[in-house]
Design a protein around this motif. Structure first.
Motif, PDB file in Angstrom:
ATOM      1  N   GLU A   1      -5.914   3.931 -12.483  1.00 45.37           N
ATOM      2  CA  GLU A   1      -5.350   4.170 -13.611  1.00 45.37           C
ATOM      3  C   GLU A   1      -3.777   3.883 -13.790  1.00 45.37           C
ATOM      4  N   LEU A   2      -3.364   3.280 -12.322  1.00 49.09           N
ATOM      5  CA  LEU A   2      -1.852   2.806 -12.643  1.00 49.09           C
ATOM      6  C   LEU A   2      -1.779   1.473 -13.452  1.00 49.09           C
ATOM      7  N   PRO A   3      -0.589   1.504 -14.261  1.00 51.93           N
ATOM      8  CA  PRO A   3      -0.327   0.269 -15.356  1.00 51.93           C
ATOM      9  C   PRO A   3      -0.316  -0.857 -14.656  1.00 51.93           C
ATOM     10  N   SER A   4      -0.604  -2.041 -15.286  1.00 48.62           N
ATOM     11  CA  SER A   4      -0.630  -3.502 -14.502  1.00 48.62           C
ATOM     12  C   SER A   4       1.028  -3.324 -14.041  1.00 48.62           C
ATOM     13  N   TRP A   5       1.965  -2.994 -14.866  1.00 51.53           N
ATOM     14  CA  TRP A   5       3.350  -3.311 -14.558  1.00 51.53           C
ATOM     15  C   TRP A   5       3.936  -2.895 -13.214  1.00 51.53           C
ATOM     16  N   GLN A   6       3.172  -1.617 -12.943  1.00 47.99           N
ATOM     17  CA  GLN A   6       3.409  -0.752 -11.680  1.00 47.99           C
ATOM     18  C   GLN A   6       2.940  -1.694 -10.617  1.00 47.99           C
ATOM     19  N   ILE A   7       1.639  -2.038 -10.666  1.00 43.07           N
ATOM     20  CA  ILE A   7       1.217  -2.786  -9.596  1.00 43.07           C
ATOM     21  C   ILE A   7       1.991  -4.053  -9.268  1.00 43.07           C
TER      22      ILE A   7
ATOM     23  N   GLU B   1       0.865  -1.241   0.111  1.00 48.21           N
ATOM     24  CA  GLU B   1      -0.254  -0.324   0.030  1.00 48.21           C
ATOM     25  C   GLU B   1       0.997   1.132   0.107  1.00 48.21           C
ATOM     26  N   GLY B   2       1.975   1.268   0.901  1.00 48.78           N
ATOM     27  CA  GLY B   2       2.872   2.327   0.738  1.00 48.78           C
ATOM     28  C   GLY B   2       3.456   2.560  -0.641  1.00 48.78           C
ATOM     29  N   LEU B   3       3.770   1.513  -1.499  1.00 48.49           N
ATOM     30  CA  LEU B   3       4.423   1.791  -2.553  1.00 48.49           C
ATOM     31  C   LEU B   3       3.462   2.346  -3.528  1.00 48.49           C
ATOM     32  N   VAL B   4       2.142   1.652  -3.701  1.00 52.14           N
ATOM     33  CA  VAL B   4       1.190   2.085  -4.521  1.00 52.14           C
ATOM     34  C   VAL B   4       0.805   3.582  -4.139  1.00 52.14           C
TER      35      VAL B   4
END
Length: 304
Positions: A213-219, A197-200
């Motif tokens: 809206e964050l791309p899947s690779w970032q998740i 959660e901190g990184l997201v």
């Protein structure tokens, strides 16, 4: 009357979110097993056999037992870990909602979003709930992973293993190592969810985007890094758990308590002994945790 209707609608929406997390968590758990089981088998072998080289251990398994041996004991985890991850995410969302509600009441007018400490507590509480299932599931998996190969094997699958454990030590035997499992689940999943959660949150703030809206690779990257953090900070507890859950029964029992297992591990291997199997655990953590969170987010989006 309007207030009652709004409260009821909010409750329904809350339960719908928990149901989505349970479903998404189950899908994430299946992905976790399929990706991580070979790494996990090597990790457990190193933990229970006093260390060694991960590559040599993997090669020996391949040569002596065949490629399918990397999925020894995977039937129960496929069912059980799917349930475990489902419980983790469902319970985490429930505790998260409860803490957000507390924040709203305690600090009206302030953003009720959880702090990292509160995310840790929500994740830790979810880990404790999950440990009721994960303790027996991992115990049986570890016994299947560490038993001799071929004609010398002790158990003919998970149900036979469960039956023989109960015959040897009763129902309580299925929960061997449960105290250290509780500690590992609370701390490990507290770290896991808080790190994720901190990184997201950092990614959302930096890019000024909403979560969806964050791309899947970032998740996936946030999930993978959270997995690395989990294992770096909880591995010694996992080593003790593996030792206790692969230990014998009756006169063959080497560790009477969690404290005794710590003492013996420290006496024979020092600090290094508490980190046996860390290499494959970290190799496993990135793809498994990335796959778990990415799958959960995809399924949640699909469910609307």
């Amino acid at each position: 009357m309007a207030l009652d209707f709004e409260t009821g609608a909010a409750n329904v929406a809350g339960w719908r979110e928990i149901a989505k997390d349970l479903t998404a968590g189950a899908a994430g758990g299946i992905a976790q097993v399929l990706i991580g089981q070979p790494f996990d088998l090597v990790k457990v072998r190193l933990q229970t056999q006093g260390g060694g080289n991960a590559f040599s251990t993997a090669r020996n398994v391949w040569v002596k037992e065949g490629p399918l041996a990397f999925y020894k004991g995977s039937l129960l985890p496929l069912l059980g870990i799917g349930a475990c991850v489902s419980i983790q995410f469902g319970a985490f969302h429930g505790f998260r909602q409860a803490i957000e509600s507390y924040n709203k009441d305690a600090y009206p007018g302030v953003d009720p979003t959880l702090s990292l400490t509160q995310f840790y507590l929500a994740g830790g509480a979810a880990g404790v709930v999950n440990s009721v299932v994960s303790g027996p599931v991992e115990h049986i998996r570890i016994r299947l992973q560490t038993q001799p190969h071929g004609a010398a094997r002790i158990y003919n699958g998970p149900w036979d293993c469960t039956r023989k454990i109960i015959q040897s030590a009763g129902i309580s035997g299925v929960y061997r190592g449960q105290a250290v499992t509780l500690l590992r689940e609370f701390h490990g999943y507290g770290v896991w969810f808080a790190a994720y959660e901190g990184l997201v949150g950092m990614a959302m703030h930096h890019q000024q985007k909403r979560r969806e809206e964050l791309p899947s690779w970032q998740i996936a990257l946030c999930g993978g890094l959270a997995g690395e953090t989990l294992w770096l900070l909880s591995h010694p507890l996992d080593v003790i758990k593996s030792k206790m859950q692969s230990d014998g029964f009756g006169s063959d029992k080497k560790y009477s308590t969690m404290r005794h297992a710590f003492r013996q591990t420290w006496a024979t291997g020092g600090v290094k002994g508490l980190f046996h199997g860390l290499g494959p655990a970290l190799l496993r953590a990135m793809p498994v945790s990335a796959g778990t969170f990415a799958t959960v987010e995809v399924v949640r989006k699909f469910l609307g």
